[in-house]
Design an enzyme around this catalytic site. Structure first.
Site, mmCIF file in Angstrom:
data_model
loop_
_atom_site.group_PDB
_atom_site.id
_atom_site.type_symbol
_atom_site.label_atom_id
_atom_site.label_comp_id
_atom_site.label_asym_id
_atom_site.label_seq_id
_atom_site.Cartn_x
_atom_site.Cartn_y
_atom_site.Cartn_z
ATOM 1 N N SER A 286 0.837 -1.201 0.000
ATOM 2 C CA SER A 286 0.000 0.000 0.000
ATOM 3 C C SER A 286 0.870 1.247 0.000
ATOM 4 C CB SER A 286 -0.891 0.005 1.249
ATOM 5 O OG SER A 286 -1.528 1.262 1.410
ATOM 6 N N TYR B 65 -1.855 -0.568 10.077
ATOM 7 C CA TYR B 65 -2.020 -1.102 8.725
ATOM 8 C C TYR B 65 -0.758 -0.856 7.908
ATOM 9 C CZ TYR B 65 -3.752 -1.445 3.918
ATOM 10 O OH TYR B 65 -3.921 -1.767 2.592
#
Length: 261
Positions: free
Chosen positions: A154, A164
């Site tokens: 990401s 995350y």
């Protein structure tokens, strides 16, 4: 050998895509559909069995080949069963796309405060889950003389500023380690780092009126959001023979959010 557009074709390949049957307009679905459009037989793997079946049905309706499997990537026995079923259905596996992850489900706890059980749950899915799939599928790639692995990281890992992001940066480390270790076996290992997308999950996590989107509008070189389908071109490069000399890389597909030399 001269270049040919045929190098992007996957007609004799079998691909496994995890997290491909989740929320309706998802990156996983786009990946599965894109690989099928390039000719691959696709194993649509997801914890959501109904969603996996829906995507496999779309592929078959479009004239492609697919099976749907309910898979829990945190359980090695489940990923081994996935590998066995893929081999039984299609003879083996050439491509693994580790797309399944926790994102929308995560809270906003800081690293200093997150309960260790929650930390472990995130790492179990976003990092160890990918490794479970690799360990289950790589033996099948070895049988076929090589393969392609693409991990979904990401833009939020560069730099990591959330739990995350930490999990996705760890996945980058797994990518480069596997690339070095599996390269001699003709297995390429790369990653795609998407920016913000118009997927259902992306819009849920960062609505158009969110402060984060406003921040991106002032800093991203091109469009702030891209459609899930706009990631497919990068995936096909990394999964096809056109990308045979690419390994250990993170490909940023984000409109110029993360600018790297």
């Amino acid at each position: 050998m001269s270049f040919s557009l045929q190098q992007f074709q996957l007609h004799d390949k079998v691909a496994v895509v995890t997290g491909a049957g989740g929320r309706g307009n998802s990156i996983g679905r786009a990946y599965a559909m894109g690989l099928a459009a390039a000719g691959a037989a696709v194993v649509v793997a997801d914890l959501n069995a109904g969603g996996a079946q829906a995507v496999a049905g779309e592929i078959e309706q479009a004239g492609g080949r697919a099976i749907a499997l309910e898979v829990d990537i945190t359980k090695p026995e489940s990923t081994r069963a996935m590998a066995a079923q893929a081999k039984a259905a299609f003879g083996g596996v050439d491509i693994l796309v580790n797309n399944a992850a926790l994102m929308v489900e995560l809270g906003s706890a800081s690293a200093a405060d997150i309960p260790i059980e929650e930390w472990n749950r995130i790492m179990d899915v976003n990092v160890t889950g990918a490794l479970n799939c690799v360990q289950a599928i790589v033996p099948l790639m070895r049988e076929r003389g090589g393969g392609k692995i693409v991990n979904q990281t990401s833009g939020g890992a560069f730099p990591a500023q959330s739990i995350y992001g930490i999990s996705k940066l760890a996945l980058v480390g797994l990518t480069t380690t596997l690339a070095r270790q599996l390269g001699p076996q003709n297995i390429n290992v790369n990653a795609i780092a998407p920016g913000n997308t118009t997927s259902d999950a992306g819009r849920q996590l960062t609505p158009d009126d969110s402060p984060f989107i406003k921040f991106l509008e002032a800093s991203v070189a091109m469009r702030v959001r891209g459609a899930p389908d706009e990631l497919v071109g990068a995936l096909l490069l990394l999964c096809s023979s056109a990308g045979d000399w690419i390994t250990g890389q993170v490909m940023h597909v984000d409109g110029g959010w993360v600018l790297r030399p």
